[in-house]
Design a protein around this motif. Sequence first.
Motif, PDB file in Angstrom:
ATOM      1  N   GLU A 134       0.813  -1.212   0.000  1.00 20.49           N
ATOM      2  CA  GLU A 134       0.000   0.000   0.000  1.00 20.49           C
ATOM      3  C   GLU A 134       0.849   1.266   0.000  1.00 20.49           C
ATOM      4  N   HIS A 166     -10.331   0.701  -0.147  1.00 22.73           N
ATOM      5  CA  HIS A 166     -10.818  -0.122   0.963  1.00 22.73           C
ATOM      6  C   HIS A 166     -12.264  -0.577   0.763  1.00 22.73           C
ATOM      7  N   THR A 169     -13.037  -4.430   0.191  1.00 21.32           N
ATOM      8  CA  THR A 169     -12.839  -5.202   1.424  1.00 21.32           C
ATOM      9  C   THR A 169     -14.017  -5.012   2.367  1.00 21.32           C
ATOM     10  N   TRP A 170     -14.453  -3.781   2.537  1.00 17.24           N
ATOM     11  CA  TRP A 170     -15.565  -3.478   3.438  1.00 17.24           C
ATOM     12  C   TRP A 170     -16.870  -4.085   2.943  1.00 17.24           C
ATOM     13  N   ASN A 179     -18.573   1.373   8.690  1.00 21.09           N
ATOM     14  CA  ASN A 179     -17.382   2.219   8.641  1.00 21.09           C
ATOM     15  C   ASN A 179     -17.716   3.680   8.368  1.00 21.09           C
ATOM     16  N   ILE A 188      -8.910   6.186   8.016  1.00 21.11           N
ATOM     17  CA  ILE A 188      -8.223   5.842   6.770  1.00 21.11           C
ATOM     18  C   ILE A 188      -7.682   7.101   6.099  1.00 21.11           C
TER      19      ILE A 188
END
Length: 223
Positions: A134, A166, A169-170, A179, A188
């Motif tokens: 990353e 992200h 993934t979430w 989130n 983030i």
Amino acid sequence: MSENKKTEKVPVKILLIYSTFLYAAWSAVHFWVEPWIDSLENDVLSAAVIEGVFKNLIWTLPALILIHKYQDGLFVGLKEMFTPNKTCVKYLWVFPAMAAYIVLGLVLHGGSFAIKGTFGADDIIVVIFVGLTEELVFRGWLLNATERIGENKALAINAAMFLLIHFPTWIVSGAFVNNFVSFGFVSIIALSVIFGLMFLRTRNILVPIALHMMWDLLLFMWY
């Protein structure tokens, strides 16, 4: 830096093509490849394949090739970003500061400093490869290539792009809405800015990589 390097620019088309490929390919891995690998019920294998193999092929390898090809148009060249310098030492205080922030959060929420029973080899694999891939991609390549538009603008765009990566993934984990409702997404954005500033100030990618790894390691161990 030579005048040639000052006027050289990474083509916007290249940045758009790379970014489109990155988001599309990484989304495909999460939506179609990861569920199949997870069905094998081996967390270490899953982490090694997703983070160690797919992430390096999709994220790191193309980014390193582009960094090498367009390094004359970057804020920091390939060799320089991997060479420690005196300025790096100046910012070592950020490491204990971020660790103290995590510790404070743990104390305020009544957490334990005992290492979680679920912490294992799969977490270590994720910590290593997430920090490496990353930071190389988002700071070593994307932020590096866009710094010319101005530090604040480049950091803001980089933070937005880092947040966006992200999302797959979430979504897969079912944590997307939470989130945002819990404002977890703010962390983030904040981390992206911190890692980005460390890269721009030290002109060294090893600092944000190590900082990212430390942050993830402490979270995985205690939270």
